[in-house]
Design a protein around this motif. Structure first.
Motif, mmCIF file in Angstrom:
data_model
loop_
_atom_site.group_PDB
_atom_site.id
_atom_site.type_symbol
_atom_site.label_atom_id
_atom_site.label_comp_id
_atom_site.label_asym_id
_atom_site.label_seq_id
_atom_site.Cartn_x
_atom_site.Cartn_y
_atom_site.Cartn_z
ATOM 1 N N SER A 10 0.857 -1.190 0.000
ATOM 2 C CA SER A 10 0.000 0.000 0.000
ATOM 3 C C SER A 10 0.890 1.236 0.000
ATOM 4 N N ILE A 11 0.669 2.140 -0.966
ATOM 5 C CA ILE A 11 1.538 3.291 -1.169
ATOM 6 C C ILE A 11 0.706 4.570 -1.223
ATOM 7 N N LEU A 12 1.204 5.612 -0.547
ATOM 8 C CA LEU A 12 0.592 6.945 -0.620
ATOM 9 C C LEU A 12 1.540 7.874 -1.383
ATOM 10 N N ILE A 13 1.022 8.525 -2.456
ATOM 11 C CA ILE A 13 1.814 9.487 -3.240
ATOM 12 C C ILE A 13 1.329 10.887 -2.883
ATOM 13 N N VAL A 14 2.273 11.776 -2.547
ATOM 14 C CA VAL A 14 1.923 13.150 -2.146
ATOM 15 C C VAL A 14 2.663 14.119 -3.071
ATOM 16 N N ASP A 15 1.892 14.940 -3.823
ATOM 17 C CA ASP A 15 2.509 15.913 -4.739
ATOM 18 C C ASP A 15 1.456 16.942 -5.099
ATOM 19 N N ASP A 16 1.880 18.187 -5.282
ATOM 20 C CA ASP A 16 0.930 19.243 -5.668
ATOM 21 C C ASP A 16 0.752 19.327 -7.179
ATOM 22 N N GLU A 17 1.437 18.468 -7.921
ATOM 23 C CA GLU A 17 1.338 18.438 -9.376
ATOM 24 C C GLU A 17 0.454 17.253 -9.787
ATOM 25 N N GLN A 18 -0.773 17.545 -10.235
ATOM 26 C CA GLN A 18 -1.739 16.490 -10.492
ATOM 27 C C GLN A 18 -1.289 15.556 -11.609
ATOM 28 N N SER A 19 -0.643 16.080 -12.637
ATOM 29 C CA SER A 19 -0.227 15.215 -13.735
ATOM 30 C C SER A 19 0.781 14.168 -13.258
ATOM 31 N N LEU A 20 1.696 14.573 -12.375
ATOM 32 C CA LEU A 20 2.676 13.619 -11.860
ATOM 33 C C LEU A 20 1.993 12.573 -10.971
ATOM 34 N N LEU A 21 1.019 13.013 -10.180
ATOM 35 C CA LEU A 21 0.242 12.066 -9.370
ATOM 36 C C LEU A 21 -0.414 11.011 -10.254
ATOM 37 N N ASP A 22 -1.006 11.473 -11.361
ATOM 38 C CA ASP A 22 -1.711 10.545 -12.247
ATOM 39 C C ASP A 22 -0.742 9.549 -12.877
ATOM 40 N N ILE A 23 0.402 10.026 -13.351
ATOM 41 C CA ILE A 23 1.372 9.154 -14.020
ATOM 42 C C ILE A 23 1.920 8.113 -13.036
ATOM 43 N N CYS A 24 2.367 8.600 -11.882
ATOM 44 C CA CYS A 24 2.932 7.671 -10.882
ATOM 45 C C CYS A 24 1.868 6.718 -10.360
ATOM 46 N N GLY A 25 0.665 7.238 -10.130
ATOM 47 C CA GLY A 25 -0.406 6.384 -9.615
ATOM 48 C C GLY A 25 -0.746 5.272 -10.582
ATOM 49 N N ASP A 26 -0.860 5.593 -11.881
ATOM 50 C CA ASP A 26 -1.184 4.579 -12.893
ATOM 51 C C ASP A 26 -0.076 3.521 -12.971
ATOM 52 N N ALA A 27 1.171 3.974 -12.943
ATOM 53 C CA ALA A 27 2.281 3.024 -13.071
ATOM 54 C C ALA A 27 2.347 2.075 -11.868
ATOM 55 N N LEU A 28 2.168 2.599 -10.698
ATOM 56 C CA LEU A 28 2.234 1.756 -9.496
ATOM 57 C C LEU A 28 1.028 0.835 -9.391
ATOM 58 N N SER A 29 -0.128 1.310 -9.792
ATOM 59 C CA SER A 29 -1.314 0.449 -9.815
ATOM 60 C C SER A 29 -1.126 -0.686 -10.809
ATOM 61 N N GLU A 30 -0.564 -0.349 -11.982
ATOM 62 C CA GLU A 30 -0.296 -1.361 -13.005
ATOM 63 C C GLU A 30 0.679 -2.422 -12.478
ATOM 64 N N ALA A 31 1.588 -1.999 -11.595
ATOM 65 C CA ALA A 31 2.563 -2.939 -11.019
ATOM 66 C C ALA A 31 1.973 -3.773 -9.883
ATOM 67 N N GLY A 32 0.725 -3.504 -9.538
ATOM 68 C CA GLY A 32 0.053 -4.333 -8.532
ATOM 69 C C GLY A 32 -0.040 -3.731 -7.157
ATOM 70 N N TYR A 33 0.372 -2.477 -6.982
ATOM 71 C CA TYR A 33 0.315 -1.837 -5.669
ATOM 72 C C TYR A 33 -1.047 -1.177 -5.450
ATOM 73 N N THR A 34 -1.465 -1.076 -4.199
ATOM 74 C CA THR A 34 -2.635 -0.282 -3.834
ATOM 75 C C THR A 34 -2.168 1.156 -3.648
ATOM 76 N N VAL A 35 -2.754 2.080 -4.403
ATOM 77 C CA VAL A 35 -2.259 3.448 -4.454
ATOM 78 C C VAL A 35 -3.281 4.413 -3.878
ATOM 79 N N HIS A 36 -2.791 5.346 -3.032
ATOM 80 C CA HIS A 36 -3.588 6.455 -2.511
ATOM 81 C C HIS A 36 -2.858 7.733 -2.898
ATOM 82 N N ILE A 37 -3.612 8.825 -3.090
ATOM 83 C CA ILE A 37 -2.969 10.076 -3.494
ATOM 84 C C ILE A 37 -3.432 11.219 -2.609
#
Length: 508
Positions: A10-37
């Motif tokens: 389970s991973i929490l990503i914290v960033d004020d840049e929404q595009s980076l949140l979306d890119i990192c979130g999609d990649a980590l979800s694709e790798a099988g992680y549970t992602v929160h932002i």
């Protein structure tokens, strides 16, 4: 998209840049992680309260409202036990060193490609898994050590001291309070640590916490910020500003709650972790079972003692001259055993063996037991059967198995002229040799049907002359030393009915 049977972490990503949140979130979800932002630090802190099982926080360094380093500091104060990966486009070696010093697992400079991010994440989580495996193994060893230590104790005082020692060794608290439920309420049974000395307000607050944990049957882990108190409950924060970390656990068996334990730490030590709280909960459950077993054992011992005494009284009812003899032999044997440094189990055997050593006389005819003159050879032969009769009677009771050698051999002599087997020296069980000395002493110093009690100087002479022949010589020497001490007379008090009350009987 790859298919995973269950989330890997389970991973929490914290960033004020929404595009980076979306890119990192999609990649980590694709790798099988549970992602929160989260879009900023305060939002992340609010989410952390709802994510107790979080494994990793990935945070930007520069964000409005709260920087990544400030968020990292909050985590390390006890907000979460997740690992931390910091990323920034404004990185420098100084920033990397500072983040690692504050407890970050790694540092990821921007810009980065997704494969680099995934490699960093997997590396951090693999180290975390290895660390958790080592912790689990260590905690298993700790629990096994606790169980082994507690299993060697049967009385409450020894169990309590052992438990507190194990808690002190494994959790290093500055204060410990153990509460047990007795007489309709929770009572403080033991405490350790300088925090609680001369601080009645803290003592009262700690009891309120112990009562709440006992009542709710739920553990508690609380961290108090070093700047300003936090409201723990309706009772408020502890009345000691030096306390920064508290954990408490209920002591519960499968049947009921029996108490609770509270641990305190001050500012000089790191806060207790969630892992500490979980381990304390296991410790408390194991100890609760041990305490309950000790209580049941004590009740069983009391019941057995009543049965044992009734056996002895059945024998003494046949011979009024030996009333109290068995109890006196039991306490004398225990006293001598204490002087010899015997174990608690051995003292129990001596005490019980002392009470039961003449049980076989219940099968001896009254005319022989109460004969006011010397026994004939045939009569003495009958009397010599009482150790064998005693063993036969008690052999039917499985729990008396360890006592049988004391009963059967207590009339053996170290020179081999005793009965019933004519054993020599170390062939005679040691506890039987101990009992033989005090049995003979008691017989000589009390009235019998065929004579009055012998004067003490004669008794001493008989024992000294028989040392090395009838009795083991060093046991005689030690016993003669004991009977000369002023404290010897306080061993027994006899009431007007001839009942003997003994001091220092070994507790169950």
């Amino acid at each position: 998209m790859a298919v995973h049977d269950e989330p890997r972490a389970s991973i929490l990503i914290v960033d004020d840049e929404q595009s980076l949140l979306d890119i990192c979130g999609d990649a980590l979800s694709e790798a099988g992680y549970t992602v929160h932002i989260a879009n900023d630090g305060p939002s992340a802190l609010r989410m952390l309260d709802q994510l107790p099982g979080l494994d990793l926080v990935i945070s930007d360094l520069r964000m409005p409202k709260m920087s990544g380093l400030d968020l990292l500091k909050k985590l390390k104060e006890g907000v979460s036990e997740a690992d931390f990966l910091i990323m920034t486009g404004f990185g420098s070696i100084e920033t990397a060193v500072e983040s690692i010093r504050l407890g970050a697992a790694d540092y990821l400079p921007k810009p980065f490609n997704i494969s680099h991010l995934l490699l960093k994440v997997e590396r951090i989580l693999q180290i975390r898994r290895n660390r958790e495996d080592r912790k689990k193994l260590t905690n298993i060893v700790r629990v096994l050590n606790l169980s082994q230590a507690m299993n060697t104790k049967l009385d409450m005082n020894s169990l309590t001291n052992e438990f507190l020692s194990q808690v002190q060794k494994n959790f290093n608290p500055d204060g410990i309070v153990l509460f047990l439920h007795e007489n309709g309420g929770l009572q403080s049974k033991a405490s350790r640590g300088g925090l609680l000395h001369n601080n009645p307000h803290l003592g009262r607050w700690t009891k309120l916490l112990g009562e709440r944990v006992f009542r709710q049957q739920l553990p508690e882990l609380v961290h108090i910020p070093k700047k300003g108190p936090v409201q723990l409950s309706s009772e408020g924060p502890p009345p000691d500003s030096s306390i920064t970390s508290i954990m408490a656990a209920p002591m519960t068996t499968r049947m009921k709650g029996i108490g609770s334990i509270v641990l305190l730490r001050n500012t000089a030590k790191p806060d207790f972790s969630r892992e500490h709280s979980q381990l304390l909960n296991v410790f408390a459950a194991h100890t609760a079972s041990a305490f309950e077993n000790a209580r049941l054992y004590g009740q069983l011992w009391d019941m057995n003692l009543e049965v044992i005494r009734s056996f002895a009284q059945a024998v003494e009812a046949k011979d009024v001259y030996t009333r109290g003899h068995s109890e006196r032999v039991a306490i004398y044997a225990t006293h001598l055993g204490n002087r010899l440094g015997l174990t608690k189990d051995e003292l129990h055997l001596l005490y019980t063996g002392g009470i039961l050593h003449d049980i076989g006389k219940i099968g001896i005819p009254d005319i022989i037991l109460n004969k006011p003159s010397k026994l004939t050879t045939d009569e003495f032969t009958v009397m010599q059967r009482h150790p064998e009769l005693g063993r036969a009677i008690l052999n039917q009771v499985t729990s008396f198995g360890d006592i049988l050698p004391i009963i059967f051999y207590h009339h053996e002599r170290v020179d081999g002229d005793g009965y019933p087997m004519g054993l020599h020296q170390e062939e005679i069980p040691f506890l039987a040799r101990v009992l033989s000395v005090v049995d003979s002493f008691e017989a000589m110093t009390s009235d019998r049907a065929y004579r009055k009690a012998l004067p003490m100087n004669i008794v001493r002479n008989v024992l000294q002359e028989g040392a090395g022949r009838q009795w083991q010589d060093d046991l005689v020497r030690i016993w003669l030393e004991e009977i000369e001490k002023p404290t010897f007379r306080s061993l027994q008090q006899v009431d007007s009915n001839g009942h003997v009350e003994f001091q220092n009987v070994p507790d169950a």
